[in-house]
Design a protein around this motif. Structure first.
Motif, PDB file in Angstrom:
ATOM      1  N   LEU A 227      21.980 -38.018  25.020  1.00 13.15           N
ATOM      2  CA  LEU A 227      21.690 -38.815  26.224  1.00 13.15           C
ATOM      3  C   LEU A 227      22.092 -40.263  25.974  1.00 13.15           C
TER       4      LEU A 227
ATOM      5  N   THR B  40      20.138 -43.920  23.944  1.00 15.48           N
ATOM      6  CA  THR B  40      18.880 -43.555  23.305  1.00 15.48           C
ATOM      7  C   THR B  40      18.795 -44.051  21.869  1.00 15.48           C
ATOM      8  N   SER B  41      17.576 -44.213  21.415  1.00  9.61           N
ATOM      9  CA  SER B  41      17.314 -44.601  20.032  1.00  9.61           C
ATOM     10  C   SER B  41      15.998 -43.969  19.604  1.00  9.61           C
TER      11      SER B  41
ATOM     12  N   ALA C  79      14.764 -44.134  32.606  1.00  9.32           N
ATOM     13  CA  ALA C  79      16.008 -44.904  32.733  1.00  9.32           C
ATOM     14  C   ALA C  79      16.126 -45.553  34.105  1.00  9.32           C
TER      15      ALA C  79
ATOM     16  N   ALA D  92      11.455 -41.154  21.016  1.00  6.95           N
ATOM     17  CA  ALA D  92      12.785 -41.394  21.584  1.00  6.95           C
ATOM     18  C   ALA D  92      12.644 -42.383  22.726  1.00  6.95           C
ATOM     19  N   LYS D  93      13.546 -43.368  22.729  1.00  8.53           N
ATOM     20  CA  LYS D  93      13.512 -44.411  23.744  1.00  8.53           C
ATOM     21  C   LYS D  93      14.869 -44.531  24.417  1.00  8.53           C
ATOM     22  N   VAL D  94      14.834 -44.987  25.660  1.00  2.26           N
ATOM     23  CA  VAL D  94      16.041 -45.391  26.364  1.00  2.26           C
ATOM     24  C   VAL D  94      15.818 -46.858  26.690  1.00  2.26           C
TER      25      VAL D  94
ATOM     26  N   TYR E 276      13.764 -38.559  30.798  1.00  3.81           N
ATOM     27  CA  TYR E 276      14.785 -39.573  30.508  1.00  3.81           C
ATOM     28  C   TYR E 276      15.224 -40.264  31.797  1.00  3.81           C
TER      29      TYR E 276
ATOM     30  N   VAL F 171      18.318 -35.392  22.032  1.00  4.12           N
ATOM     31  CA  VAL F 171      18.122 -36.782  22.466  1.00  4.12           C
ATOM     32  C   VAL F 171      19.373 -37.627  22.252  1.00  4.12           C
ATOM     33  N   THR F 172      20.067 -37.442  21.152  1.00  7.09           N
ATOM     34  CA  THR F 172      21.256 -38.260  20.900  1.00  7.09           C
ATOM     35  C   THR F 172      22.386 -37.958  21.879  1.00  7.09           C
TER      36      THR F 172
END
Length: 121
Positions: free
Chosen positions: A16, A19-20, A104, A30-32, A100, A13-14
């Motif tokens: 991409l 992301t957080s 996004a 995991a969020k965008v 994602y 995830v990191t």
């Protein structure tokens, strides 16, 4: 490293842009931007990953053992993928990347630029 383990999930995830993470709903989310695109819940053999998918993929994926409609997300074409699903690591990476991209794409152009997201399929 497995995407069903927190270290492997975080490493993927990191990679991409924009992301957080937040821990909520008894899961590692995991969020965008501020929007969820995947989450990891459970541990070991009970680990599950949730992701958004296109309608065509939703129908195909939910027909497989170990994959079902994600609770609370199903109406929006989200799937819950169990560690016992027949998906390879490469396929799982594909579906998480697609999740994602789908999420996004819903962000404003300005926010995508601020987050360093330059290309969405």
């Amino acid at each position: 490293m497995s995407l069903f383990e927190r270290n492997g999930f975080d490493a993927f995830v990191t990679g991409l842009p924009g992301t957080s993470f937040v821990d909520q709903w008894d899961s590692h989310v995991a969020k965008v931007g501020s929007k969820v695109f995947t989450l990891l819940s459970g541990e070991g053999t009970a680990a599950r990953v949730v992701a958004k998918c296109p309608e065509e993929s939703f129908e195909i994926l939910t027909a497989l053992d170990g994959i079902r409609q994600a609770p609370y997300f199903a109406k929006r074409k989200w799937v819950e993928i169990g560690g016992n699903s027949p998906l390879s690591d490469e396929e799982l990476v594909h579906y998480l990347t697609r999740s994602y991209e789908l999420v996004a794409a819903g962000l404003t152009k300005k926010l995508r630029q601020e987050l360093g997201i330059t290309q969405i399929s």
